[in-house]
Structures are given as structure tokens and as C-alpha cells.
Scaffold this motif. Structure first.
Motif, short mmCIF file in Angstrom:
data_model
loop_
_atom_site.label_atom_id
_atom_site.label_comp_id
_atom_site.label_asym_id
_atom_site.label_seq_id
_atom_site.Cartn_x
_atom_site.Cartn_y
_atom_site.Cartn_z
N GLU A 137 0.83 -1.20 0.00
CA GLU A 137 0.00 0.00 0.00
C GLU A 137 0.87 1.26 0.00
OE1 GLU A 137 -2.66 0.04 3.31
OE2 GLU A 137 -3.53 1.99 2.78
N LEU A 138 1.92 1.22 0.84
CA LEU A 138 2.82 2.38 0.90
C LEU A 138 3.45 2.65 -0.47
CD1 LEU A 138 4.53 1.80 4.36
CD2 LEU A 138 3.35 3.89 3.66
N GLU A 139 3.84 1.60 -1.15
CA GLU A 139 4.47 1.78 -2.46
C GLU A 139 3.45 2.16 -3.52
OE1 GLU A 139 7.11 1.19 -4.73
OE2 GLU A 139 8.75 1.20 -3.30
N ASN A 140 2.35 1.42 -3.59
CA ASN A 140 1.43 1.56 -4.72
C ASN A 140 0.38 2.65 -4.55
OD1 ASN A 140 2.85 -0.53 -5.75
ND2 ASN A 140 1.18 -2.02 -5.76
N GLU A 141 -0.04 2.89 -3.32
CA GLU A 141 -1.14 3.85 -3.13
C GLU A 141 -0.69 5.16 -2.50
OE1 GLU A 141 -4.69 2.22 -1.33
OE2 GLU A 141 -4.32 0.25 -2.21
N ILE A 142 0.32 5.08 -1.64
CA ILE A 142 0.76 6.29 -0.93
C ILE A 142 1.88 6.98 -1.70
CG2 ILE A 142 1.53 7.18 1.33
CD1 ILE A 142 -0.99 5.55 1.65
N GLY A 143 2.63 6.20 -2.47
CA GLY A 143 3.67 6.81 -3.30
C GLY A 143 5.07 6.75 -2.73
N CYS A 144 5.28 5.95 -1.68
CA CYS A 144 6.64 5.78 -1.18
C CYS A 144 7.47 5.04 -2.22
CB CYS A 144 6.66 4.97 0.11
SG CYS A 144 5.92 5.81 1.51
N PHE A 145 8.75 5.28 -2.18
CA PHE A 145 9.65 4.48 -3.02
C PHE A 145 10.80 4.02 -2.16
CE2 PHE A 145 13.20 3.82 -5.93
CZ PHE A 145 12.61 3.01 -6.88
N PHE A 146 10.86 2.72 -1.96
CA PHE A 146 11.92 2.17 -1.13
C PHE A 146 13.08 1.71 -2.02
CE2 PHE A 146 7.95 1.55 1.27
CZ PHE A 146 8.25 2.34 2.36
N ASP A 147 14.25 1.64 -1.41
CA ASP A 147 15.45 1.31 -2.18
C ASP A 147 15.29 -0.02 -2.92
OD1 ASP A 147 16.50 3.63 -1.35
OD2 ASP A 147 18.13 2.78 -0.15
N ARG A 148 15.83 -0.06 -4.13
CA ARG A 148 15.72 -1.24 -4.99
C ARG A 148 17.09 -1.91 -5.18
NH1 ARG A 148 10.67 0.30 -4.82
NH2 ARG A 148 9.28 -0.30 -6.51
N ASN A 149 17.01 -3.18 -5.51
CA ASN A 149 18.18 -3.89 -6.01
C ASN A 149 18.37 -3.50 -7.47
OD1 ASN A 149 18.69 -5.55 -3.65
ND2 ASN A 149 16.76 -6.57 -4.17
N PRO A 150 19.55 -3.80 -8.02
CA PRO A 150 19.76 -3.47 -9.44
C PRO A 150 18.71 -4.10 -10.36
CG PRO A 150 21.85 -4.02 -8.40
CD PRO A 150 20.78 -4.29 -7.38
N ASP A 151 18.12 -5.23 -9.95
CA ASP A 151 17.10 -5.86 -10.82
C ASP A 151 15.72 -5.25 -10.63
OD1 ASP A 151 16.21 -6.82 -8.42
OD2 ASP A 151 16.29 -8.95 -8.97
N GLY A 152 15.62 -4.21 -9.79
CA GLY A 152 14.34 -3.52 -9.63
C GLY A 152 13.48 -4.00 -8.49
N THR A 153 13.88 -5.10 -7.82
CA THR A 153 13.11 -5.58 -6.67
C THR A 153 13.51 -4.82 -5.42
OG1 THR A 153 14.77 -7.28 -6.29
CG2 THR A 153 12.86 -7.91 -7.62
N LEU A 154 12.69 -4.92 -4.37
CA LEU A 154 12.97 -4.21 -3.13
C LEU A 154 14.29 -4.68 -2.52
CD1 LEU A 154 9.55 -4.18 -1.23
CD2 LEU A 154 10.68 -2.27 -2.38
N HIS A 155 15.07 -3.73 -2.05
CA HIS A 155 16.30 -4.09 -1.34
C HIS A 155 15.96 -4.32 0.13
CE1 HIS A 155 20.11 -3.20 0.84
NE2 HIS A 155 20.57 -4.01 -0.09
N GLN A 156 16.44 -5.42 0.67
CA GLN A 156 16.16 -5.72 2.07
C GLN A 156 17.44 -6.12 2.77
OE1 GLN A 156 12.65 -8.38 0.91
NE2 GLN A 156 11.91 -7.42 2.79
N LYS A 157 17.54 -5.70 4.04
CA LYS A 157 18.73 -6.03 4.82
C LYS A 157 18.28 -6.63 6.15
CE LYS A 157 18.76 -1.26 6.44
NZ LYS A 157 19.41 0.04 6.48
N ALA A 158 19.20 -7.19 6.88
CA ALA A 158 18.86 -7.84 8.15
C ALA A 158 19.41 -7.03 9.30
CB ALA A 158 19.43 -9.25 8.19
N PHE A 159 18.55 -6.69 10.25
CA PHE A 159 19.01 -6.10 11.50
C PHE A 159 19.26 -7.21 12.50
CE2 PHE A 159 16.82 -1.76 10.86
CZ PHE A 159 17.99 -1.23 10.37
N ALA A 160 19.85 -6.82 13.64
CA ALA A 160 20.12 -7.80 14.69
C ALA A 160 18.83 -8.53 15.09
CB ALA A 160 20.72 -7.09 15.91
#
Lengths: 249, 110, 582, 115
Positions: C99-122
Motif C-alpha cells: 500500500e505504501l508503495e502503490n497507493e501512498i507513493g513511497c519508493f523504497f530502495d531497490r536492487n539493481p534488478d528492480g526488486t525491493l532491497h532488504q537487509k537484516a538487523f540484529a
């Protein structure tokens, strides 16, 4: 305890701080002597005055680390975020002059009314118009794509109003939407997910639109996050110019 | 105050005038040597369709350009708005054009 | 007393992630209802969602699953979370991020292939945290703010809620009493449904990270209304708060987690690394462990000039640090510190409040008409919140609240009649300092921060907690004698400082009492006299409520409604962790 | 408060001010210019009178000023057009300085030829 702080303070040198006091159009500067400290922001100075010298002083702040954009004021003539402005960087001959943000009505003392600023944000169509829903996939978007890079350069705005205060066109033309709103509109014009490009270009082409910008670049000069609203507005001028010829065909 | 239409008019006339201004300055620099005389100037321009077109275009562009520029100044510095501002813009533009056209005719008519 | 009266259908307190999402969902679900959003500061500028650096935990892609996210949340919370709430959090986060991406207009960091970039916290076993650089909160709140500003939602800015007013006869909540801060006037707003999303924010500690407007007003109002509050002893400390001395608001603000993750050293006053004396993971241990190690070192007297420890990054190469942590380095530089090449003094800093009002997964409370979401609500995190679960919680449950309130408001035909006696009492409470002789408030605020830091802080024991509670009570009594000049109440920050301190004192008392009740060490709560975790099967959570003006604490057994200690929702052949070892 | 201590104290604001002032002065000069030239038709002797008057050193200096205004308005304007219609360049201050310098050069050339 607070006492310890005061004892240290007595040994320190003081600076003269002139603070604008008043409500609405009426006001004047009042002077305070404030102890200098090694680690001290302009917001700390304002806070010190309210807590130690004049409890009736009004100002606004929230996050205190440059993320919320609540505490911008005019410091020695220039608009600045006070929470991240070290006093030593702006002190001019031992004097600090603090006034509310320019180009906005004053509520009281150092607190300005930002509602006009945000009304224009909406008027510039600085609002995303979706083309998909929460049940659709999140689109794959290449982060290096040209339009995305354009957005990245302009997106980290905290709507602090500093550019708005630094802009002479805003001061001279009450309809002018201002740098922040137009900067946001530009990011949306480039947003492949957005569905209101034409409406937005029309919204920034009216009497208060992007074409009133004189490229003075006070916004660029003063943006605490090193954004470049002038470049964004130039982008809008280009895109609307293209549409000008399209509409005429 | 300045909408897309006025903005485009001002920018188009500006781009149009850039080479005209350069030429105008070049002519001035060339002509100024040894002082100016009416005969010298008019000898160059009178009866010349080329100069008539050159300065005719120049006058038309500058009238539009200057009128829009003055409009911005009057709005921003004197707070003039709405109909008053529109009347001023037209008056400035047409006035400049009338005076300029007369001058061009004066120096280029055979 | 002159008060202005005002009616609406759906009233939302707060404009962080929870408040803004609630307004949006309510407006989408019931556009015919009048929606009002009220906030202590400016819309979108108050609240801590905006201050989120790290990101948003959501199980999308990278082999992750809702089950895995849920298990990490339960284990991270040391088996204390309300499992139904934790499950709904993990599950709904997937829809919310879309919803945040598609309806609210947020843009989260992407991988080079265009998918969402995700990292792991502790504490996470998958690359799960979606982010926008290290300014994720600004992206989320700015986009939400635009959506709300552009909609027909009534906005009451710089309106501070001071009392939840029950209905006459007590059949539910009638409305909320505010101070219109700009004018210094009282305003009572009736509503069919009220969302409390004012955020927790443990700013009663000497060192704290939250936004300056956060002073536990919501929880204090809920307490006075008689609502049960759970897990009130659970205060999360972040290990690396900036230490710049006592006279600056910069002190306590957070330096990001990633500094330690990237290999930053913590050094004591003698310049020695010390974390390996406390834990095999050294500086990379979890927040609670590092905070305790630092606190122990400080208590032993091996401190920096301002009484903390140092973080040092220079051995990683100043240029590399400057490029990798651009924002942090700039922030430190603005304040006069060289993070990339020098040492910066840091101190554990109170960061997040896991405790809150007891709610059900629909955000409903024990009082009809009152809903709670975000940091004000307890349960989802248990004894410890994983980095990245905070913003997920606020946005998930804010949206849920908006939907539920819209439906409930539609089902109601009329507003409730307020209990005028409570209204008068709340006004009298707020006006109390105006009837006393004006005196400085800050010394008392300092005293509270010291008391909580020293006696109810990172390391706790019975003696200290009792002493802390006594100190808090004394401060509360002294506060009653301190007055505020009443000649101009418009934008009178000093009056609000008094009210803020009152809220903080009320909740500090509850924290100390709840901490005394928990006789074991779980997550953020560490008792030196009870260092063991205790039996997981018989896990309990504390519940505090005010009865006849006295705070009572009880224990309630955790209901393992989805998974029991020792069990897992992961299938047998699933890897323990999907995160590549660092 | 002095100009040095306001939001305006940066080179690009001065460049803006120069552009505005030069534009305004040129716009005010234009009617005069047109009026004088129109004597070619009605009163050629009077035109010659004006032109001879222009031989005075002070008037030549004023003409130098006019050429500078024209040139600086044009070069400054070209900078703005480039800013608006070409990809952004981070060297705005350098361009603004170059526009002023170039205008000065052109006007100087005019003056040298005139004396």
C-alpha cells in the motif's frame, strides 16, 4: 542536577542574543545574555532563554536532529534549522539575532504559521496519485533509471520551509507556490508510478506556478539538506514548455 | 502572475533577440569609430529591406519581452495585480511597439 | 471555565505513522464521516515514525515468510509478545508495504534488478528490512502527510490532548479535552470513535532519543481513565546516543546501529575496547547487551569527560566511513564532532517503549469508543522490539484502527454525552500550575531524568527501583507546588513543560512499579538481583492500572495462542537463518 | 541588518539583481532611443544634433554603460535560458561571473573604439 550546569555556566563567557518577541504583526527585539558552551546549537540557546531567562518565550521544535523540520528560524539574517546549527558557526561578533521564519505569518515570538506553506504543497499537486492498489505487485523499477535518479536528487526534503523563507519571489508574489512544493511536484512528474502528470503540469503552470521563479537560488543556498529546488523548477519549466507546444498542436 | 503562456513568450523572444543583440552591438562597435552622424547611419539603413526586417523583428520582440519583464517588476515590487496589471502589460507592449515601429520606419524608409 | 465545544465523528490523536494511516483508512472507508486529526505540534512533524532511520520489517522476497518474521518477533520479545498481535503485525505488514508503495507513493530502495532491497538487523533470520537509505521515516511520513493534507480531514494542529473524557454513566468514551496551544484555550471535542496514537517515548530518562514533543501524554491519559497498561517495565535502550553534555538537546539523539555493525569500536575512557569482556559478539551484540556493557563500564568509572564511552570508526578509514554513513557524519559535523576520523562520546539512550495500553488485535480497548495504535499500544513486541518492527507496527495498526473506527462510527447514531465532572476535573488539573507561584520547572525535569536513569534504567534491582519510585513520588509532589505565570497562555511552552512533566511523572511511577514486579530478566528489563530469564512456559506480563488514584500492578500469564516455547512455525527442513554470516 | 547578513548575500542573488536592474534600465531607455531615431523622418537636423552631443566624453561613458547593460542582460539571460533548458550544471556562480565579465569586455571594446 541543573545546579551543576549553572555553576559551570557562570565561569563561561556570555553572548548577546537578540530575540524577536511579539504576536502577529507587532513585535520588537529583546536582548538576553546567554552563557556560551562548547556544544551548543541555536535551539539550545532559545531553550536556555525559555528555561532560565523568560518562561514566556514561544518557539517550536520537535525531533532536535534535523529530521522533522519544525525548528527553522531566521538566525543572523539567514533561514536555518536551529537544531543542527552550531552557535559557533553563526555567531557574528558575539551577537546572535534570532527571528521567526520569513514569508510566514507569526503566531508568537519565534513560532511561524506554516499552514500556507503546506496549502501550496497540495496546490502544486505535491501528492501522489496511484495507478495501482495494495493488492498489486510492487513494481520492479531500476534504481539507475534516469527519472529515478532525478527523483533521488530531490526527494529528501523535510519540508522545513527554509527555502520558502529564503525566496524573494515568495515574498513578492503571494500566489507563488514556492521552492519546496515545486520541488516535490518535480519528483512526482518523474514518478513512473504516478497517474496525474498532466494535472500536475497544469497545477504548476498557473499564475503562481513554476514560471515565476527567477532562479535566484536562495533555496539552493540555504537548503540544509543540500537539495536543489531551482534545478527541479527548471525541470518543471522544461516539461511544461514541451507540453506548451503539444497543447498548441 | 507569470503563467506558462507569458513565460514562453518571454523566453522565445529572448532566444530570438540573442543574435539580434549581438549584431546590434557589433554594428555599434563598428559604427562608433570616428563619431556618429545621421548621414552615415541613414546611408546604411535607408531603403534597406534587410535592416528594416532586422530592426522590425527586434522591435517586435523587445516590446513583448520588455512588457512582460516590466509586468513582473510592477507586480513584485509595487503589488499591482489583476486587470490593472493586464492593462499595464498591454499598454507597455503596444506603446513600445508603436514607438519602435515608427523609429524603424524613420531610419529605413527610402 | 470557558471551553469551546466541537463535534466530529472520528477523532485521531497524533500524526505519526499510526495517526496518519488511521486518518487515511477512515477517510477511505467512511468518506461521509467527519474526520478530525489533532496533534501536539504540526501534522507530519510530530511523532517518531519520521525519525525512523533503519527501515520497515516485512516478509516479502528473499525466501522470507510471515512465519519466520513472526518467530523472530516472538523470540526477540523473549516470549512475552501477545501472539495474535505479533501475528497480525507480521501478516499485515506485507499488505501495508505494498500500500505504501502503490497507493501512498513511497519508493523504497531497490536492487539493481528492480526488486525491493532488504537487509537484516540484529535478531532477524532473513534479509527483511525495507528502507529508503537511512531516512526511511521521512519518506513514509512525508508521503502519508501529503495524502492526509489533500483530503477532507479536519486538522487541529498544536492541539494538545490533556484528558480522555468518559461518557456520563460510563458506557464509553465521549470525547477528548484539548488545549489549543496557539491560543492557550481549552477545547472539548466529542467523537463517536477516538484513536489514541500519541506515541510512547521514554523521555523521562537522562538520555533519550525520541522527539521532544513525546512525553507519555497518551499513556498518562489512559492511566487516569482507568485503562490497564501492560509491559510497562519494558524500556528499550539504544547503545549509541550522542553525548554532548547536559546543556544541549543534541545529547541522547541516536547514532545509527549500523556503525557498530560495520565494525565500529566502543572504547572506554581509558581508550580500551571493553565489549568483549561482556559478550562474545563484542560491539555487534544486540542492543540490550551492548547497553548493559556500556552502563557497567560507566558505573565502574572508566568514562569519557562527559561520563560516557567513545565510539571510534577511524580504523575503518575516515573516507570510507564518511561515504558509508554520510548522514550520520554530517549530523555529527553540524554539531562539532568528527565521526569519521575522531572519537565521539556516546551513551546508552532510552529509545522505545514496548509497554502500552492493553488492546485487542482490532485496536479496541476496554472502553468502547477508544482505540489505541502505535507505540501507545502494548503487546506486539513483548519485552523487546526488533529494529524495523516499530514502524511496521505503527502503520499496520494505524490502518487497522482507521478501518475499525470507520465501521464502528457508522454503526453509531449519536455522540455520547460527556461526564462534565471529569471534564471539570481535567481542566482543573491542567490549570493547577496557573494557581501557584511561578518557579523554574527545568530543575525538576532534570531531577526526574536523573532518578529514572540512575534507579530505573539499564541495570535494575529492588533497592534501586524502590528508591527510584520514591524519588519520582517526591518530584511529583514538588511539581504540584510549582506554578506557571498565567499572564499569557498563548503558545506558552512553560505551561506545557509543566504538563509534560506531569505526564512523565505519572508514567515513570508506573515503570518503576512494574519493574519491581518483574522478578526476572527479559529483553529490555534486566534485574541484577534476578538475572535469570525465568521459566518460559510460565511467562507472565505485568498489568498496571489506576484504581481510586492508586496504581496497582498485577501479573497475567502469557497466552501462547499460536506457538509455545520450544516450538516453531518453521518447517523442519527450513534453515535456522537465511542471513549470510558476516 | 546589513545586506551581507541576509538570505540575499550570495553571488547568484546579485546576478539576479543585475539582470533585473539592467532589464529595467534598458526598458526605460528604449522609448528615448526610439524617440530620437524617429527624428530621422521628421527632423534630421535634430537627430544630428543628438549624435554630435554623443561625442561628449561623459555621454560616451553613459553609452558604455548602456552597452554594458545590454550585454550583461543578454549574457545573463542566456545563462538563465541554459539553466532552464539544458541539463543542470553545478557551475552557476562561474557562469554568472563569466556573463558579467564578458559584458564588461564587450562594453570596454565599444568604449575603446569610441574614444
Amino acid at each position: 542536577m541543573g545546579n551543576a550546569v549553572d555553576i559551570v555556566a557562570e565561569r563561561e563567557t556570555h553572548m548577546t542574543v537578540r530575540v524577536w518577541r511579539g504576536q502577529g504583526d507587532q513585535g520588537r527585539y529583546e536582548s538576553f545574555e546567554v552563557p556560551e558552551r562548547e556544544n551548543q546549537t541555536v535551539l539550545d540557546v532559545v531553550t536556555w532563554i525559555q528555561q532560565n531567562a523568560d518562561p514566556s518565550l514561544s518557539y517550536r521544535y520537535a525531533c532536535r536532529v534535523g529530521m522533522c523540520g519544525s525548528c527553522a528560524m531566521t538566525v543572523n539574517g539567514k533561514p536555518r534549522w536551529t537544531c543542527r546549527t552550531h552557535v559557533q558557526k553563526v555567531l557574528d561578533g558575539g551577537i546572535l539575532e534570532i527571528a521567526p521564519l520569513r514569508n510566514m505569518p507569526v503566531i508568537k515570538d519565534l513560532a511561524a504559521d506554516m499552514s500556507g506553506f503546506f496549502d501550496k504543497w497540495v496546490a502544486a499537486e505535491g501528492v501522489f496519485h496511484p495507478t495501482a492498489t495494495r493488492t498489486d505487485e510492487i513494481p520492479k523499477i531500476d534504481p539507475r533509471e534516469e527519472r529515478r535518479v532525478e527523483i533521488d536528487n530531490a526527494i529528501e526534503c523535510i519540508n522545513c520551509g527554509i527555502c520558502y523563507a529564503a525566496c524573494d519571489v515568495v515574498a513578492a508574489n503571494p500566489d507563488y507556490l514556492g521552492p519546496a512544493a515545486l520541488n516535490r511536484a518535480w519528483t512526482l512528474v518523474n514518478d513512473q508510478k504516478d497517474g496525474a502528470r498532466d494535472a500536475r503540469l497544469a497545477a504548476v503552470s498557473g499564475g503562481g506556478g513554476c514560471h515565476n521563479c527567477h532562479s535566484q537560488q536562495g533555496c539552493v543556498q540555504h537548503c540544509p539538506n543540500d537539495l536543489n529546488p531551482t534545478a527541479s523548477i527548471a525541470g518543471l519549466k522544461r516539461e511544461t514548455a514541451k507540453s506548451f507546444f503539444k497543447w498548441r498542436r | 502572475m507569470l503563467d506558462l503562456r507569458l513565460y514562453m513568450l518571454q523566453r522565445i523572444t529572448a532566444i530570438l533577440m540573442a543574435p539580434l543583440v549581438l549584431t546590434h552591438i557589433a554594428v555599434m562597435v563598428y559604427a562608433i569609430q570616428g563619431g556618429l552622424s545621421a548621414a552615415e547611419i541613414l546611408g546604411r539603413t535607408q531603403g534597406s529591406l534587410g535592416w528594416a526586417a532586422f530592426y522590425g523583428l527586434f522591435v517586435a520582440a523587445v516590446s513583448v519581452h520588455a512588457a512582460i519583464g516590466l509586468r513582473a517588476i510592477l507586480h513584485e515590487m509595487a503589488g499591482l495585480r489583476g486587470t490593472g496589471l493586464a492593462i499595464f502589460t498591454w499598454a507597455a507592449g503596444l506603446g513600445l511597439f508603436a514607438m519602435g515601429a515608427r523609429a524603424v520606419y524613420a531610419v529605413t524608409a527610402a | 471555565m470557558q471551553i469551546e465545544r466541537h463535534d466530529t465523528d472520528i477523532l485521531i490523536l497524533g500524526t505519526g505513522g499510526a495517526g496518519l494511516f488511521a486518518a487515511l483508512h477512515a477517510q477511505q472507508a467512511a468518506p461521509e464521516q467527519k474526520i478530525t486529526i489533532a496533534v501536539k505540534g504540526l501534522i507530519g512533524k510530530c511523532g517518531c515514525t519520521r525519525m525512523v532511520q533503519g527501515g520497515y520489517n516485512v516478509a516479502v522476497g528473499t525466501g522470507d515468510s510471515v512465519e519466520r518474521h513472526f518467530m523472530d518477533t516472538i523470540k526477540g520479545g523473549k516470549w512475552l509478545p501477545d501472539q495474535d498481535m505479533a501475528w497480525k503485525l507480521c501478516k499485515t505488514a506485507v499488505e501495508r508495504i505494498t500500500e505504501l508503495e502503490n497507493e501512498i507513493g513511497c519508493f523504497f530502495d531497490r536492487n539493481p534488478d528492480g526488486t525491493l532491497h532488504q537487509k537484516a538487523f540484529a535478531g532477524q533470520t532473513a534479509d527483511r528490512t525495507v528502507h529508503k537509505g537511512d531516512l526511511t521515516g521521512i519518506e513514509i511520513i512525508s508521503r502519508l502527510m501529503e495524502q492526509v493534507l489533500a483530503r477532507p480531514v479536519e486538522k487541529l494542529e498544536e492541539h494538545r490532548a490533556i484528558g480522555l473524557i468518559p461518557a456520563k454513566g460510563g458506557e464509553g468514551l465521549a470525547g477528548v479535552l484539548f488545549i489549543d496551544m496557539r491560543r492557550g484555550a481549552f477545547r472539548f471535542v466529542r467523537a463517536k470513535t477516538v484513536l489514541m496514537a500519541t506515541g510512547g517515548g521514554p523521555t523521562m530518562y537522562r538520555y533519550h532519543t525520541p522527539s521532544g514533543d513525546k512525553t507519555m501524554d497518551g499513556l498518562a491519559m489512559a492511566l487516569r481513565l482507568g485503562l490497564p497498561l501492560r509491559d510497562m517495565e519494558m524500556v528499550q535502550f539504544h547503545p549509541t546516543g550522542l553525548l554532548a553534555g547536559l546543556g544541549t538537546r543534541m545529547t541522547g539523539t541516536v547514532l545509527e546501529e549500523g556503525l557498530r555493525g560495520a565494525g565500529g569500536y566502543l572504547l572506554n575512557g581509558d581508550g580500551q575496547r571493553f565489549m568483549f569482556d561482556y559478550d562474545d559478539h563484542g560491539e555487534r551484540a544486540t542492543r540490550d547487551v551492548v547497553s548493559r556493557g556500556m552502563y557497567a563500564e560507566m558505573r565502574a568509572g572508566r568514562t569519557t569527560p562527559n561520563g560516557g564511552v567513545y565510539i571510534s570508526m577511524a580504523h575503518l578509514g575516515p573516507d570510507k566511513v564518511a561515504s558509508q554513513f554520510k548522514g550520520m557524519v554530517k549530523r555529527c559535523a553540524d554539531c562539532g564532532f568528527d565521526l569519521a576520523g575522531g572519537r565521539v562520546e556516546v551513551v546508552p539512550t532510552a529509545h522505545y517503549f514496548m509497554g502500552g495500553v492493553v488492546v485487542d488485535p482490532e485496536t479496541r480497548t476496554a472502553i468502547p469508543g477508544l482505540y489505541v495504535a502505535g507505540e501507545d499500544a502494548g503487546g506486539a513486541h513483548g519485552s523487546n522490539r526488533l529494529g524495523g518492527n516499530g514502524v511496521a507496527n505503527s502503520t499496520v495498526y494505524g490502518g487497522v484502527a482507521g478501518d475499525v473506527m470507520a465501521a464502528d462510527a457508522r454503526a453509531m447514531t449519536s455522540l455520547r454525552t460527556p461526564d462534565e465532572a471529569v471534564l471539570e476535573a481535567e481542566i482543573a488539573r491542567a490549570r493547577h500550575p496557573l494557581t501557584r507561584k511561578a518557579q523554574p520547572i527545568q530543575p525538576l525535569r532534570e531531577a526526574l531524568m536523573d532518578a529514572m536513569w540512575e534507579d530505573v534504567g539499564v541495570l535494575r534491582d529492588a533497592e534501586g527501583l524502590k528508591r527510584g519510585a520514591a524519588r519520582v513520588a517526591e518530584i511529583g509532589a514538588e511539581l504540584k507546588e510549582i506554578g506557571v505565570a498565567d499572564d499569557n497562555l498563548a503558545f506558552n511552552l512553560t505551561w506545557h513543560d509543566w504538563l509534560n512533566l506531569q505526564s512523565l511523572v505519572e508514567i515513570s511511577d508506573v515503570i518503576a512499579r512494574a519493574a519491581l514486579w518483574r522478578e526476572n530478566s527479559r529483553g529490555a528489563h534486566y534485574r541484577e538481583d534476578f538475572p535469570e530469564t525465568g521459566d518460559l512456559e510460565s511467562s507472565y506480563f505485568t498489568v498496571a492500572r489506576q484504581v481510586d488514584g492508586e496504581t496497582e500492578v498485577t501479573r497475567e500469564a502469557v497466552e501462547f495462542s499460536i506457538v509455545r516455547p520450544g516450538e516453531t512455525l518453521l518447517k523442519e527442513d527450513e534453515a535456522e537463518t537465511l542471513v549470510a554470516a558476516q | 541588518m546589513s545586506l551581507a547578513r541576509t538570505h540575499r548575500s550570495h553571488p547568484l542573488w546579485y546576478a539576479y539583481a543585475l539582470h533585473r536592474v539592467s532589464g529595467l534600465l534598458l526598458a526605460l531607455f528604449l522609448p528615448l532611443h526610439f524617440w530620437v531615431l524617429s527624428f530621422a523622418l521628421t527632423d534630421p537636423a535634430r537627430l544630428d544634433g543628438f549624435l554630435h552631443w554623443a561625442d561628449l566624453p561623459a555621454v560616451k561613458l553613459a553609452e558604455f554603460g548602456l552597452v554594458f547593460l545590454l550585454a550583461v542582460h543578454m549574457f545573463g539571460g542566456l545563462r538563465l535560458i541554459a539553466l532552464e533548458f539544458l541539463p543542470w550544471s553545478g557551475r552557476q556562480k562561474a557562469y554568472a561571473a563569466a556573463a558579467a565579465a564578458l559584458a564588461f569586455l564587450v562594453a570596454g571594446l565599444f568604449l575603446l573604439r569610441a574614444v
